[in-house]
Scaffold this active site. Sequence first.
Site, mmCIF file in Angstrom:
data_model
loop_
_atom_site.group_PDB
_atom_site.id
_atom_site.type_symbol
_atom_site.label_atom_id
_atom_site.label_comp_id
_atom_site.label_asym_id
_atom_site.label_seq_id
_atom_site.Cartn_x
_atom_site.Cartn_y
_atom_site.Cartn_z
ATOM 1 N N ALA A 145 0.808 -1.236 0.000
ATOM 2 C CA ALA A 145 0.000 0.000 0.000
ATOM 3 C C ALA A 145 0.838 1.281 0.000
ATOM 4 C CB ALA A 145 -1.014 0.026 1.147
ATOM 5 N N ALA A 146 2.141 1.157 -0.197
ATOM 6 C CA ALA A 146 2.974 2.375 -0.269
ATOM 7 C C ALA A 146 2.526 3.233 -1.455
ATOM 8 C CB ALA A 146 4.441 1.994 -0.409
ATOM 9 N N GLY A 147 2.342 2.579 -2.600
ATOM 10 C CA GLY A 147 1.907 3.317 -3.798
ATOM 11 C C GLY A 147 0.508 3.884 -3.608
ATOM 12 N N ASP A 148 -0.382 3.103 -3.007
ATOM 13 C CA ASP A 148 -1.765 3.566 -2.806
ATOM 14 C C ASP A 148 -1.800 4.789 -1.893
ATOM 15 O OD1 ASP A 148 -2.497 1.328 -4.262
ATOM 16 O OD2 ASP A 148 -2.828 0.104 -2.480
HETATM 17 O O1 RIB Z 1 -1.418 -2.054 -3.386
HETATM 18 C C1 RIB Z 1 -1.616 -2.977 -2.359
HETATM 19 C C2 RIB Z 1 -2.840 -3.799 -2.615
HETATM 20 O O2 RIB Z 1 -2.651 -4.561 -3.782
HETATM 21 C C3 RIB Z 1 -3.157 -4.791 -1.535
HETATM 22 O O3 RIB Z 1 -3.959 -4.261 -0.512
HETATM 23 C C4 RIB Z 1 -3.822 -5.924 -2.297
HETATM 24 O O4 RIB Z 1 -5.167 -6.044 -2.049
HETATM 25 C C5 RIB Z 1 -3.532 -5.652 -3.768
HETATM 26 O O5 RIB Z 1 -4.650 -5.253 -4.418
#
Ligand code: RIB
Length: 310
Positions: A247-250
């Site tokens: 989730a770093a990118g998110d």
């Molecule tokens: O970017 C991280 C996410 O990628 C995770 O939470 C997982 O669900 C995948 O979709």
Amino acid sequence: MKNILVVGSINMDMVMNTPYIPKLGETINGLGFMTVCGGKGANQACAIARLGLDVSMIGCVGDDVYASTLKDNLTESGVEISGIHTVEGSSGVAQITVCDGNNFIILEKGANGLLSPEILDKEEEKFRNADIVILQFEIPEETNIYAAKLAKKHNAKVLLNPAPMQKIPQELLKYVDIFVPNRHEAAELLGYELECEADYIKAICEIKAMGIGQVVITLGSKGSVFNKGDEIYLQPPVKTNVVDTTAAGDSFIGGFSSKYTEGCELFDCITNATKISTIVIGKKGASTSIPSKEEVEGTQFDIPEMVKLK
Ligand code: RIB
């Protein structure tokens, strides 16, 4: 207040920490297991909501045991979820192996694969209210293209995070205002690896020449690189202890888009994105690691100065 709409995936992450990556056919003991709410779309929406912005999400969950937990996680984070539809079958599931802070992910799209243009039609009002629409690649391609068209119809900007890596359709790219790939996704689009500053400059210039005004490429442990008009800058990373990069990118997208939507100066948007993703890589899991506004404000960051590359 400005409104952000995320159209994207919602997954239950099955996370196993391991001492090393097993070989094919090998069984090893794990170093701990947890289920965590995730999905690139949901993580991005959570990051934005926890920073205090108005964010709605359109997505799908299955009619399974995970659905209510996934929806509750979004609601508790502050995401408006009336656009989350329940479809037959399983919710999206991501099997994540974390080893030495890095991860690999096996994704079963489940309900995310049933997020259709017809569902978007039912939620068109959300596009009308949106200033920016954020898309990723864990839902069907035709739905992303349709979402981008609806965004344009209602004068919203389109931010595309082309993750996970796959061939990027030209049909979609032509609607994109803000493009935020990582270095591998950018390489997939351009046909060469991004290994040095000259590559970063070339890549950003070439993507801009495709008609995309704002490009931000995340570089993992090397920070991020972006354009400000015709100028190109590198934001080196903050030195920190890496626990889990999931989730770093998110969270980078969440931090960037929340400031961008508020009309903040581009450098502030990048600084905020860098702060949020720095916190996230210091903790385990996806939504479990995404900070609140208070946590960000209470954290000291030693952010290196940006470097002008061009
Ligand atoms: O970017 C991280 C996410 O990628 C995770 O939470 C997982 O669900 C995948 O979709």
